[in-house]
Motif scaffolding. Structure first.
Motif, PDB file in Angstrom:
ATOM      1  N   UNK A  34       0.673  -1.245   0.078  1.00 37.04           N
ATOM      2  CA  UNK A  34       0.170   0.120  -0.175  1.00 37.04           C
ATOM      3  C   UNK A  34       0.779   1.273  -0.010  1.00 37.04           C
ATOM      4  N   UNK A  35       1.709   1.435   0.893  1.00 35.18           N
ATOM      5  CA  UNK A  35       2.561   2.628   0.703  1.00 35.18           C
ATOM      6  C   UNK A  35       3.372   2.943  -0.640  1.00 35.18           C
ATOM      7  N   UNK A  36       4.002   1.447  -1.186  1.00 28.91           N
ATOM      8  CA  UNK A  36       4.724   1.786  -2.242  1.00 28.91           C
ATOM      9  C   UNK A  36       3.552   2.325  -3.343  1.00 28.91           C
ATOM     10  N   UNK A  37       2.509   1.634  -3.532  1.00 22.96           N
ATOM     11  CA  UNK A  37       1.434   2.124  -4.576  1.00 22.96           C
ATOM     12  C   UNK A  37       0.997   3.465  -4.115  1.00 22.96           C
ATOM     13  N   UNK A  38       0.967   3.984  -3.151  1.00 20.51           N
ATOM     14  CA  UNK A  38       0.560   5.469  -2.771  1.00 20.51           C
ATOM     15  C   UNK A  38       1.716   6.247  -2.988  1.00 20.51           C
ATOM     16  N   UNK A  39       2.860   6.110  -2.875  1.00 21.49           N
ATOM     17  CA  UNK A  39       4.022   6.895  -3.177  1.00 21.49           C
ATOM     18  C   UNK A  39       4.219   6.785  -4.846  1.00 21.49           C
ATOM     19  N   UNK A  40       4.121   5.752  -5.461  1.00 22.89           N
ATOM     20  CA  UNK A  40       4.112   5.624  -6.818  1.00 22.89           C
ATOM     21  C   UNK A  40       2.865   6.283  -7.783  1.00 22.89           C
ATOM     22  N   UNK A  41       1.657   6.436  -7.079  1.00 21.78           N
ATOM     23  CA  UNK A  41       0.545   7.018  -7.486  1.00 21.78           C
ATOM     24  C   UNK A  41       0.909   8.698  -7.361  1.00 21.78           C
ATOM     25  N   UNK A  51       4.198   5.676 -18.814  1.00 25.23           N
ATOM     26  CA  UNK A  51       3.095   4.808 -18.648  1.00 25.23           C
ATOM     27  C   UNK A  51       3.593   3.195 -18.761  1.00 25.23           C
ATOM     28  N   UNK A  52       4.808   2.920 -19.582  1.00 28.16           N
ATOM     29  CA  UNK A  52       5.094   1.712 -19.934  1.00 28.16           C
ATOM     30  C   UNK A  52       5.807   1.072 -18.711  1.00 28.16           C
ATOM     31  N   UNK A  53       6.068   1.852 -17.471  1.00 22.75           N
ATOM     32  CA  UNK A  53       6.827   1.384 -16.669  1.00 22.75           C
ATOM     33  C   UNK A  53       5.882   0.975 -15.366  1.00 22.75           C
ATOM     34  N   UNK A  54       4.393   1.328 -15.579  1.00 23.89           N
ATOM     35  CA  UNK A  54       3.548   1.056 -14.584  1.00 23.89           C
ATOM     36  C   UNK A  54       3.398  -0.395 -14.214  1.00 23.89           C
ATOM     37  N   UNK A  55       3.348  -1.266 -15.120  1.00 19.42           N
ATOM     38  CA  UNK A  55       3.166  -2.595 -14.881  1.00 19.42           C
ATOM     39  C   UNK A  55       4.490  -3.342 -14.285  1.00 19.42           C
ATOM     40  N   UNK A  57       6.525  -1.809 -12.218  1.00 18.68           N
ATOM     41  CA  UNK A  57       6.748  -1.233 -10.760  1.00 18.68           C
ATOM     42  C   UNK A  57       5.726  -2.125 -10.042  1.00 18.68           C
ATOM     43  N   UNK A  58       4.513  -2.215 -10.528  1.00 19.88           N
ATOM     44  CA  UNK A  58       3.345  -2.975  -9.940  1.00 19.88           C
ATOM     45  C   UNK A  58       3.899  -4.500  -9.494  1.00 19.88           C
ATOM     46  N   UNK A  59       4.415  -5.051 -10.759  1.00 23.69           N
ATOM     47  CA  UNK A  59       4.871  -6.525 -10.595  1.00 23.69           C
ATOM     48  C   UNK A  59       6.281  -6.530  -9.707  1.00 23.69           C
ATOM     49  N   UNK A  60       7.120  -5.745  -9.453  1.00 26.55           N
ATOM     50  CA  UNK A  60       8.117  -5.755  -8.782  1.00 26.55           C
ATOM     51  C   UNK A  60       7.495  -5.610  -7.322  1.00 26.55           C
ATOM     52  N   UNK A  61       6.637  -4.712  -6.918  1.00 27.57           N
ATOM     53  CA  UNK A  61       6.119  -4.415  -5.454  1.00 27.57           C
ATOM     54  C   UNK A  61       5.560  -5.742  -5.062  1.00 27.57           C
ATOM     55  N   UNK A  62       4.664  -6.464  -6.108  1.00 27.56           N
ATOM     56  CA  UNK A  62       3.907  -7.701  -5.840  1.00 27.56           C
ATOM     57  C   UNK A  62       5.018  -8.656  -5.455  1.00 27.56           C
ATOM     58  N   UNK A  63       6.090  -8.891  -6.269  1.00 23.82           N
ATOM     59  CA  UNK A  63       6.996  -9.818  -5.916  1.00 23.82           C
ATOM     60  C   UNK A  63       7.715  -9.826  -4.605  1.00 23.82           C
ATOM     61  N   UNK A  64       8.133  -8.350  -4.183  1.00 27.00           N
ATOM     62  CA  UNK A  64       8.753  -8.417  -3.011  1.00 27.00           C
ATOM     63  C   UNK A  64       7.521  -8.371  -1.848  1.00 27.00           C
ATOM     64  N   UNK A  65       6.459  -7.978  -1.809  1.00 24.10           N
ATOM     65  CA  UNK A  65       5.408  -8.147  -0.941  1.00 24.10           C
ATOM     66  C   UNK A  65       5.263  -9.722  -0.916  1.00 24.10           C
ATOM     67  N   UNK A  66       5.043 -10.464  -1.866  1.00 23.72           N
ATOM     68  CA  UNK A  66       4.772 -11.752  -1.723  1.00 23.72           C
ATOM     69  C   UNK A  66       5.749 -12.646  -1.182  1.00 23.72           C
ATOM     70  N   UNK A  67       7.154 -12.451  -1.651  1.00 27.28           N
ATOM     71  CA  UNK A  67       8.116 -12.821  -0.703  1.00 27.28           C
ATOM     72  C   UNK A  67       8.368 -12.644   0.600  1.00 27.28           C
TER      73      UNK A  67
END
Length: 144
Positions: A34-41, A51-55, A57-67
């Motif tokens: 949530x904080x990473x997405x808020x800062x990114x938004x 815009x091509x970097x949105x996916x 960043x979302x994928x990297x955040x998801x990977x770190x969070x799920x790890x």
């Protein structure tokens, strides 16, 4: 006969994470997301970010969070970290999918959604393996 099945049940319970461990792992994962997405938004809203970097960043955040979630869920276990971590990844992805689908009012499933789910589950498996092995290696260091 009842006595011989009791140790087996206890051993089986030690291999599977408790519901509280899953809740704790998922909460920590979203405390990262949530904080990473808020800062990114905020960055997206106030800069000319491509815009091509949105996916990615979302994928990297998801990977770190799920790890992190997989590692936390399996921290107290002795085995089967990949199963419990994968389940944590699946739960995380389901919650993320449901919230984003409700917000965007789009419950469609496409190739990107399936790919992200698979990545989330596999990352959870890796996080689960790391959670068990990091605990073992730190306990080995302490015993020396």
């Amino acid at each position: 006969m009842a006595l011989s099945s009791t140790p087996k049940k206890k051993n089986s319970l030690k291999q599977h994470a408790k519901v509280l461990d899953f809740i704790k792992g998922i909460i920590v994962a979203y405390l990262i997301t949530i904080p990473v997405f808020l800062i990114f938004s905020i960055i997206l809203a106030n800069t000319d970010f491509p815009e091509r970097y949105i996916q990615p960043v979302v994928l990297a955040t998801t990977i770190i969070s799920v790890l992190a979630a997989g590692s936390i869920v399996t921290h107290g276990l002795k085995s089967k970290g990949w199963i419990n971590g994968g389940l944590a990844g699946l739960i995380y992805m389901l919650v993320l999918y449901l919230f984003s689908s409700i917000i965007f009012r789009d419950f469609s499933i496409n190739r990107y959604i399936i790919t992200v789910f698979v990545i989330g589950i596999l990352t959870g498996c890796i996080g689960g393996i790391l959670g068990i092995n990091l605990k073992r290696s730190s306990s080995r260091i302490k015993s020396r």
